[in-house]
Every structure is written in structure tokens, then in C-alpha cells.
Design a protein around this motif. Structure first.
Motif, short mmCIF file in Angstrom:
data_model
loop_
_atom_site.label_atom_id
_atom_site.label_comp_id
_atom_site.label_asym_id
_atom_site.label_seq_id
_atom_site.Cartn_x
_atom_site.Cartn_y
_atom_site.Cartn_z
N LEU A 31 0.83 -1.20 0.00
CA LEU A 31 0.00 0.00 0.00
C LEU A 31 0.86 1.26 0.00
CD1 LEU A 31 -2.71 -1.22 2.53
CD2 LEU A 31 -2.99 -0.93 0.05
N ALA A 32 1.95 1.23 0.77
CA ALA A 32 2.87 2.38 0.78
C ALA A 32 3.46 2.61 -0.61
CB ALA A 32 3.97 2.16 1.82
N SER A 33 3.79 1.52 -1.30
CA SER A 33 4.38 1.65 -2.63
C SER A 33 3.38 2.23 -3.63
CB SER A 33 4.87 0.28 -3.15
OG SER A 33 3.77 -0.53 -3.57
N LEU A 34 2.08 2.07 -3.33
CA LEU A 34 1.05 2.63 -4.21
C LEU A 34 0.66 4.05 -3.81
CD1 LEU A 34 -1.38 -0.47 -4.53
CD2 LEU A 34 0.33 0.33 -6.18
N GLY A 35 1.27 4.56 -2.72
CA GLY A 35 1.01 5.94 -2.31
C GLY A 35 -0.13 6.10 -1.32
N TRP A 36 -0.60 5.00 -0.73
CA TRP A 36 -1.63 5.14 0.32
C TRP A 36 -1.01 5.85 1.52
CZ3 TRP A 36 -6.84 3.72 0.10
CH2 TRP A 36 -7.23 3.11 -1.09
N SER A 37 -1.82 6.54 2.28
CA SER A 37 -1.32 7.41 3.36
C SER A 37 -0.64 6.60 4.45
CB SER A 37 -2.48 8.19 3.97
OG SER A 37 -3.31 7.32 4.73
N PRO A 38 0.29 7.25 5.17
CA PRO A 38 0.92 6.58 6.31
C PRO A 38 -0.11 6.13 7.35
CG PRO A 38 2.16 8.54 5.73
CD PRO A 38 0.91 8.57 4.89
N GLU A 39 -1.21 6.86 7.48
CA GLU A 39 -2.25 6.46 8.45
C GLU A 39 -2.88 5.12 8.05
OE1 GLU A 39 -5.74 8.96 8.73
OE2 GLU A 39 -5.90 8.50 10.88
N ILE A 40 -3.26 4.99 6.78
CA ILE A 40 -3.84 3.73 6.31
C ILE A 40 -2.81 2.60 6.42
CG2 ILE A 40 -4.61 2.48 4.24
CD1 ILE A 40 -6.84 4.17 5.08
N CYS A 41 -1.58 2.87 5.99
CA CYS A 41 -0.54 1.83 6.04
C CYS A 41 -0.28 1.41 7.48
CB CYS A 41 0.74 2.34 5.38
SG CYS A 41 0.56 2.66 3.60
#
Ligand SMILES: [Fe+2]
Length: 199
Positions: free
Chosen positions: A83-93
Motif C-alpha cells: 500500500l505504501a508503494s502505491l502511495g496510500w497514506s501513512p495512516e492507512i498503512c
């Protein structure tokens, strides 16, 4: 269910991504749908601005089980990194990485340092996500927390790392459940829809 939060673009994107990644694992999709349903019933326990975040995290919490994402083999880390590699927020990750007391299992597997790439925040969001996950069975069916824990122990076996982490995780789950129940009691006298702790 908070229908406004459920139609937020972030939630719709999370649902699409989750269904795509988990397509090879139909029972995992059913479990995820159950967790989303439980999370939707708990949106009143988190701030209004965070309700769509809770639902998006519920859709995404188990994407690390997708065979194509397997790297460490520990699904909270594998999912959060993707998810981080796809640009999802640090909160979601962070929510995905740390859902359901992942830190207790990671420590026993020597993966604590890798999990620490993602921040753990103990708040209403993490509590609600963990309770939603821990009151949804392997096929998405509603379960009490105590039944869910027994189900997990019987599936993983008494020698499993999950079983060894269980004493700490069970304490955390029961505390999170109690906090969520208290928030519902304060916010709404009708707590009938919260799956009880034990049958
Ligand atoms: Fe789950």
C-alpha cells in the motif's frame, strides 16, 4: 452504516483494490466483507473525519494475504508495504500494518523491526478496526470476540506463533473491545448491534 463514509472515493478505491488483490482467495474476500460490515457498524465510535479511513482500512487490512504480495510471509507487513508503494497514506498503512495486535506476533517472529517501519497509534480507529476484525469469522460471519479467539486457536494450532502471542493479544483485544463498547455507550444508548464479548 454510515452511508456517506461508505461512498467516499477512498473507500471505493480500497474496495476495488482489495477485491482485485484477494480475488484468488474467495474466503478471504468474504471475511473482508464481514470486517467492513462490522467496521461500518462501529463508525460512530471514531471521529466523523476518520470514518472513511476506518472503512478503507477495513477493506485493505488483509490484502497482504494476496499470493502476489508475499515477501516476508507476515501479511500485515506485506500488505502495508504494498500500500505504501502505491502511495496510500501513512495512516492507512499504519492501520493495516498494526491491525489486530500484529506487533505481538511480529516480535515473536523476529519481524518487529520491519513492522516498526509503520507507526502504531492506539486510538479509536485502531480499536474499531481490531474489534471489527476480531468479531468477523473466516467466512465473514459475525462472531463474539471469545468465539473468534477460540476459532483462531483451533485453526492455527497450539504450537503456532499465534498461540504463543495469544496471551498478550487477548488482553489487547479485550481492552480494545471494552474501549469501543464504552465509546458506543457514551455516543448512543443503543449498543445492541455490537457483537457481545461472549455468547
Ligand atoms: Fe482479518
Amino acid at each position: 452504516m454510515n452511508t456517506e463514509a461508505g461512498t467516499h472515493p477512498l473507500v471505493l478505491s480500497a474496495a476495488t483494490l482489495s477485491r482485485t488483490l484477494l480475488a484468488p482467495l474467495p474466503s478471504r474476500v468474504r471475511h473482508t466483507e464481514g470486517v467492513v460490515s462490522r467496521a461500518a457498524a462501529l463508525t460512530d465510535t471514531v471521529p466523523v473525519r476518520a470514518r472513511h479511513t476506518l472503512l478503507a482500512a477495513a477493506w485493505l487490512h488483509d490484502v497482504g494475504y494476496a499470493p502476489r504480495l508475499a515477501s516476508t510471509g507476515f501479511h500485515p507487513i506485506d500488505g502495508a508495504r504494498h500500500l505504501a508503494s502505491l502511495g496510500w497514506s501513512p495512516e492507512i498503512c499504519g492501520l493495516v500494518a498494526h491491525h489486530s495486535g500484529a506487533r505481538f506476533v511480529a516480535d515473536l517472529q523476529g519481524l518487529g523491526d520491519q513492522l516498526d517501519e509503520f507507526e502504531f497509534v492506539e486510538d479509536a480507529l485502531t480499536d474499531a478496526l481490531t474489534v471489527a476484525d476480531q468479531t468477523s469469522g473466516p467466512q465473514g460471519q459475525p462472531l463474539t470476540l471469545e468465539d473468534r479467539m477460540q476459532n483462531m486457536l483451533s485453526r492455527h494450532g497450539s504450537d503456532s506463533v499465534n498461540a504463543r502471542a495469544h496471551p498478550q493479544r487477548a488482553r489487547y483485544f479485550r481492552s480494545a473491545w471494552a474501549r469501543v463498547a464504552a465509546r458506543r455507550l457514551v455516543l448512543s444508548p443503543d449498543i445492541g448491534s455490537l457483537v457481545p464479548l461472549a455468547s
